[in-house]
Scaffold this motif. Structure first.
Motif, PDB file in Angstrom:
ATOM      1  N   GLU A   1       0.969  -1.191  -0.198  1.00 50.41           N
ATOM      2  CA  GLU A   1      -0.067  -0.152  -0.415  1.00 50.41           C
ATOM      3  C   GLU A   1       0.866   0.847  -0.158  1.00 50.41           C
ATOM      4  OE1 GLU A   1      -3.030   2.902  -0.343  1.00 50.41           O
ATOM      5  OE2 GLU A   1      -3.080   0.419  -0.882  1.00 50.41           O
ATOM      6  N   ARG A   2       1.999   1.376   0.904  1.00 50.85           N
ATOM      7  CA  ARG A   2       2.988   2.701   1.160  1.00 50.85           C
ATOM      8  C   ARG A   2       3.348   2.695  -0.320  1.00 50.85           C
ATOM      9  NH1 ARG A   2       3.962   0.136   5.871  1.00 50.85           N
ATOM     10  NH2 ARG A   2       5.996  -0.839   5.095  1.00 50.85           N
ATOM     11  N   MET A   3       3.705   1.337  -1.291  1.00 50.69           N
ATOM     12  CA  MET A   3       4.619   1.710  -2.681  1.00 50.69           C
ATOM     13  C   MET A   3       3.456   2.191  -3.301  1.00 50.69           C
ATOM     14  SD  MET A   3       7.575   0.566  -2.254  1.00 50.69           S
ATOM     15  CE  MET A   3       7.754   0.516  -4.191  1.00 50.69           C
ATOM     16  N   ARG A   4       2.587   1.650  -3.548  1.00 49.35           N
ATOM     17  CA  ARG A   4       1.276   1.968  -4.453  1.00 49.35           C
ATOM     18  C   ARG A   4       0.760   3.864  -4.324  1.00 49.35           C
ATOM     19  NH1 ARG A   4      -0.971  -3.027  -3.652  1.00 49.35           N
ATOM     20  NH2 ARG A   4      -2.586  -1.727  -1.765  1.00 49.35           N
ATOM     21  N   ARG A   5       0.772   4.265  -2.944  1.00 50.40           N
ATOM     22  CA  ARG A   5       0.847   5.315  -2.841  1.00 50.40           C
ATOM     23  C   ARG A   5       1.962   6.795  -2.921  1.00 50.40           C
ATOM     24  NH1 ARG A   5       0.141   5.569   3.462  1.00 50.40           N
ATOM     25  NH2 ARG A   5       1.070   7.936   3.072  1.00 50.40           N
ATOM     26  N   PHE A   6       2.722   6.067  -2.984  1.00 49.78           N
ATOM     27  CA  PHE A   6       4.420   6.630  -3.449  1.00 49.78           C
ATOM     28  C   PHE A   6       4.458   6.770  -5.287  1.00 49.78           C
ATOM     29  CE2 PHE A   6       8.820   6.661  -4.826  1.00 49.78           C
ATOM     30  CZ  PHE A   6       9.772   7.551  -3.898  1.00 49.78           C
TER      31      PHE A   6
END
Length: 170
Positions: free
Chosen positions: A95-100
Motif C-alpha cells: 500500500e505504501r508503494m502504491r501511494r508513493f
C-alpha cells in the motif's frame, strides 16, 4: 569548559534511530562522542529505535542476519537504555508503494528503499513525539552511520524552529 561561577549549558536530546539495525551497537557510542562532546555543554540523551525486530530490511544479508540473531531484539537486550518500537516493516509495504508511485512522478532512486526509509523515519518521530518527555533537540540517525570528526554546535545561535543539517549532507 564553563568558567567558575558560570552555569554549564544543558541540552536534552532525543536520538531517533531508524532503519536497518546493522552497525548500531558498534556505532552508538562513537556517534555520541562525535555529536555530543563539547566540554561546556551537558548533554542528557535518550535513545529511541524504530525498526523491524529482526533488524532487517529488504536486503538479503540483513534478512539472514535477522533470522540467525534478531538484531533489533539484540539492541534491546544489550542496550536497555534504548526505547524500542518494533514492527514488521513488510506489513503494509504494498500500500505504501502504491501511494508513493501515485504521488511521486519520475523519481530516480530505488523506490522500495526510499519508501521503507521515509516510513521508518516518520514512525521513529511519531514514537518519540508520543512520549511525555520533551526535548531541546531531536536528532535523526541511520543505524549504520559512522561519522568522522567532532561536531561543535554554536548553542548561542540555536533556533528551535530550524532544521540543522551537517555540511555536505543535503
Amino acid at each position: 569548559m564553563a568558567q567558575q561561577g558560570e552555569k554549564m549549558k544543558s541540552v536534552k536530546v532525543a536520538m531517533c534511530y531508524s532503519g536497518a539495525v546493522r552497525g548500531l551497537l558498534n556505532n552508538a557510542e562513537h556517534v555520541k562522542n562525535v555529536l555530543f562532546s563539547q566540554e561546556d555543554v551537558h548533554y542528557d540523551i535518550d535513545y529511541y529505535l524504530y525498526a523491524d525486530p529482526r533488524g532487517g530490511t529488504i536486503h538479503q544479508k540483513d534478512i539472514q542476519n535477522g533470522q540467525n540473531e534478531p538484531q533489533g531484539l539484540k539492541v534491546q537486550r544489550i542496550r536497555p537504555d534504548f526505547k524500542c518500537l518494533f514492527e514488521d516493516e513488510s506489513d503494509g509495504i504494498e500500500e505504501r508503494m502504491r501511494r508513493f508511485e501515485s504521488n511521486i512522478q519520475g523519481y530516480h532512486m530505488p523506490y522500495k528503499e526510499q519508501v521503507l526509509q521515509w516510513y521508518s523515519v516518520q514512525k521513529a518521530f511519531d514514537f518519540v513525539l508520543s512520549q511525555e518527555e520533551q526535548y531541546d533537540v531531536y536528532v535523526r540517525m541511520r543505524c549504520d552511520l559512522f561519522p568522522a570528526g567532532k561536531m561543535e554546535f554554536d548553542w548561542s545561535s540555536y533556533d528551535e524552529n530550524t532544521v540543522y543539517v551537517p555540511f555536505n549532507a543535503p
